[in-house]
Design a protein around this motif. Structure first.
Motif, PDB file in Angstrom:
ATOM      1  N   SER A 141      -5.503  70.371 -56.339  1.00 13.41           N
ATOM      2  CA  SER A 141      -4.728  69.969 -57.522  1.00 13.41           C
ATOM      3  C   SER A 141      -5.378  70.423 -58.825  1.00 13.41           C
ATOM      4  O   SER A 141      -4.683  70.770 -59.786  1.00 13.41           O
ATOM      5  CB  SER A 141      -4.544  68.451 -57.534  1.00 13.41           C
ATOM      6  N   ALA A 144      -4.398  73.853 -60.219  1.00 15.06           N
ATOM      7  CA  ALA A 144      -3.103  74.033 -60.878  1.00 15.06           C
ATOM      8  C   ALA A 144      -3.236  74.101 -62.393  1.00 15.06           C
ATOM      9  O   ALA A 144      -2.399  74.709 -63.074  1.00 15.06           O
ATOM     10  CB  ALA A 144      -2.159  72.897 -60.486  1.00 15.06           C
ATOM     11  N   CYS A 327       7.731  73.920 -54.475  1.00  7.64           N
ATOM     12  CA  CYS A 327       7.202  73.675 -53.131  1.00  7.64           C
ATOM     13  C   CYS A 327       7.403  74.872 -52.211  1.00  7.64           C
ATOM     14  O   CYS A 327       6.763  74.959 -51.164  1.00  7.64           O
ATOM     15  CB  CYS A 327       7.892  72.455 -52.505  1.00  7.64           C
ATOM     16  N   ASP A 330       6.243  80.705 -55.221  1.00  7.74           N
ATOM     17  CA  ASP A 330       5.111  80.797 -56.133  1.00  7.74           C
ATOM     18  C   ASP A 330       5.615  80.893 -57.564  1.00  7.74           C
ATOM     19  O   ASP A 330       6.775  81.272 -57.808  1.00  7.74           O
ATOM     20  CB  ASP A 330       4.259  82.013 -55.783  1.00  7.74           C
ATOM     21  N   GLY A 367       3.844  72.569 -58.311  1.00 12.65           N
ATOM     22  CA  GLY A 367       4.335  73.074 -57.032  1.00 12.65           C
ATOM     23  C   GLY A 367       3.282  73.828 -56.246  1.00 12.65           C
ATOM     24  O   GLY A 367       3.387  73.953 -55.020  1.00 12.65           O
ATOM     25  N   MET A 368       2.240  74.324 -56.928  1.00 15.74           N
ATOM     26  CA  MET A 368       1.185  75.061 -56.237  1.00 15.74           C
ATOM     27  C   MET A 368       0.420  74.203 -55.234  1.00 15.74           C
ATOM     28  O   MET A 368      -0.200  74.726 -54.308  1.00 15.74           O
ATOM     29  CB  MET A 368       0.204  75.649 -57.261  1.00 15.74           C
ATOM     30  N   PHE A 369       0.430  72.857 -55.428  1.00 20.69           N
ATOM     31  CA  PHE A 369      -0.287  72.017 -54.475  1.00 20.69           C
ATOM     32  C   PHE A 369       0.605  70.896 -53.913  1.00 20.69           C
ATOM     33  O   PHE A 369       0.116  69.880 -53.420  1.00 20.69           O
ATOM     34  CB  PHE A 369      -1.556  71.420 -55.113  1.00 20.69           C
ATOM     35  N   THR A 370       1.916  71.103 -53.979  1.00 23.68           N
ATOM     36  CA  THR A 370       2.856  70.120 -53.455  1.00 23.68           C
ATOM     37  C   THR A 370       3.289  70.520 -52.046  1.00 23.68           C
ATOM     38  O   THR A 370       3.666  71.670 -51.823  1.00 23.68           O
ATOM     39  CB  THR A 370       4.091  70.013 -54.370  1.00 23.68           C
ATOM     40  N   GLY A 374       2.880  74.499 -50.798  1.00 23.50           N
ATOM     41  CA  GLY A 374       2.083  74.815 -51.980  1.00 23.50           C
ATOM     42  C   GLY A 374       0.937  75.743 -51.623  1.00 23.50           C
ATOM     43  O   GLY A 374       0.156  75.463 -50.702  1.00 23.50           O
TER      44      GLY A 374
END
Length: 423
Positions: A141, A144, A327, A330, A367-370, A374
């Motif tokens: 997270s 991000a 999600c 990218d 969204g990069m870590f969802t 992600g």
């Protein structure tokens, strides 16, 4: 056309097809079976989308980030941040957030930050009492934030797609990026107190000064880059070239951690990454061209106006939609496809396009870590070796923290616009 540009891409994504092939297949089917255009038009639009001077900033900043990432800069920055936070509760977790923020100001690459910090900090976080899931979630997270802190490749692409000033976007990202970092720091401090995690390290002026001297050359890079842009010394594209030259000098002659062979290898790695980004830019540009020439943005604007949607409601809907899209796609792909569609609507509702760009960027950064797709989750998985379901549980608290920050950023435009208006 709906089937070729909506149904087909979703099907291909579900099957695990690379994003650029998803776009290329969608537009190829549209060109050959829907639109009355010769096949050569596809090639012209595909390569014409890359004929933009501002796109040169992308390989420049990617190369600079690769140089700084492979020259031992990350360990110096981590040591500097840890020395600054002293005996603060959760100092190691705060250092993780702080180091990721500083790395973002150097490279603008979320994935690079997660990979670099994960190797160094994950074992320390785990042994300090945070547990595997919390530690891995924090790493995924924190990365991000790098997308929001300038210089940001996502903002360069938004500026191109929405025809907005890239320097203004860079300036607009500073306060929102700092808000994300501060809220993450506040959360991990509370978490450390609740979990009774022992404090790591202490504040010592001598240690802090030594760490500052060791990291000074790296810390000055974003100052020179951002300062040079706003003082008119160079454009964002030229700033990328300066960043490369600065990184080479620091890595080769100041820290002496890279040979000329290492620099050449870093250039090769950055060329591969730049190619991956630019092939998405090219194919997504064709999708945007098809949608624009067929009047899709104008139709969506008319539909929104018919709904009599307020700016507040529209921004809420955009946040929900982009959080879901993030999600699966990218930030590069999502910005290039959706910015040309959404920005005209935002402008028609009186929303500043610079502020809207920050809202889009923060959404896609989250969204990069969802879960489930992600990208930072998969990078953290490769670094930590944890199964995906453990990482999903680990990132959820941090998703909540950053969505809270997103709501503030969305409905307090001054956070994004104040610094730009002060210039």
């Amino acid at each position: 056309m709906i089937a070729s540009l909506a149904v087909l891409p979703v099907l291909l994504l579900v099957l695990g097809t690379p994003v650029f092939l998803v776009f290329l297949a969608a537009v190829a089917v549209t060109f050959f079976f829907v639109l009355p255009l010769p096949p050569v038009a596809l090639h012209q639009v595909l390569f014409g989308g890359l004929d933009n001077y501002a796109l040169l900033a992308i390989p420049f900043f990617v190369f600079a980030g690769e140089l700084m990432g492979t020259s031992g800069i990350a360990s110096r920055l981590i040591a500097w941040v840890l020395a600054m936070v002293g005996r603060l509760p959760g100092s190691l977790a705060v250092s993780t957030v702080g180091a990721s923020t500083v790395l973002g100001a150097i490279s603008g690459s979320s994935v690079a930050a997660v990979a670099a910090l994960g190797k160094t900090l994950y074992p320390k976080l785990e042994s300090a009492g945070y547990g595997k899931e919390r530690a891995a979630g924090l790493l995924a997270s924190s990365g991000a934030i790098d997308i929001v802190i300038p210089p940001s490749i996502a903002m360069i692409l938004y500026g191109l797609a929405a025809e907005q000033s890239i320097p203004r976007l860079f300036m607009a990202g500073i306060l929102p990026g700092m808000l994300l970092a501060l809220m993450m720091c506040a959360f991990v401090i509370v978490m450390a107190i609740v979990l009774r995690i022992p404090v790591v390290g202490r504040f010592d002026p001598a240690i802090a000064w030594a760490a500052t001297r060791n990291a000074l050359a790296a810390l000055l890079m974003p100052v020179f880059v951002i300062g040079g842009i706003y003082n008119g010394w160079f454009s964002p594209t030229e700033a990328g070239g300066f960043a490369c030259l600065y990184a080479i000098v620091v890595a080769r002659f100041v820290y002496r951690t890279m040979s000329w062979g290492d620099i050449v290898r870093a250039a090769g790695n950055s060329a591969m990454l730049s190619a991956q980004i630019l092939v998405i830019v090219a194919t997504a540009g064709v999708v945007t061209w098809v949608l624009t020439t067929q009047g899709v943005p104008q139709a969506i604007v008319a539909w929104i106006e018919a709904l009599d949607m307020s700016a507040v409601t529209f921004l809420l809907a955009v946040n929900v939609v982009l959080l879901v899209i993030g999600c699966f796609l990218d930030p590069t792909s999502a910005i290039l496809v959706f910015a040309p569609l959404l920005v005209p609507i935002a402008i028609s509702l009186g929303i500043d396009p610079i502020h809207f760009g920050i809202v889009m960027t923060v959404n896609l950064a989250i969204g990069m870590f969802t879960p489930p797709f992600g990208l930072n989750i998969f990078v953290a998985q490769s670094v930590t070796g944890l199964p995906a379901h453990s990482l999903y549980r680990g990132v959820l608290p941090y998703v909540a923290v950053q969505i809270t920050a997103l709501i503030i950023i969305t409905y307090v435009p001054a956070l994004s616009l104040a610094l730009g208006q002060a210039l």
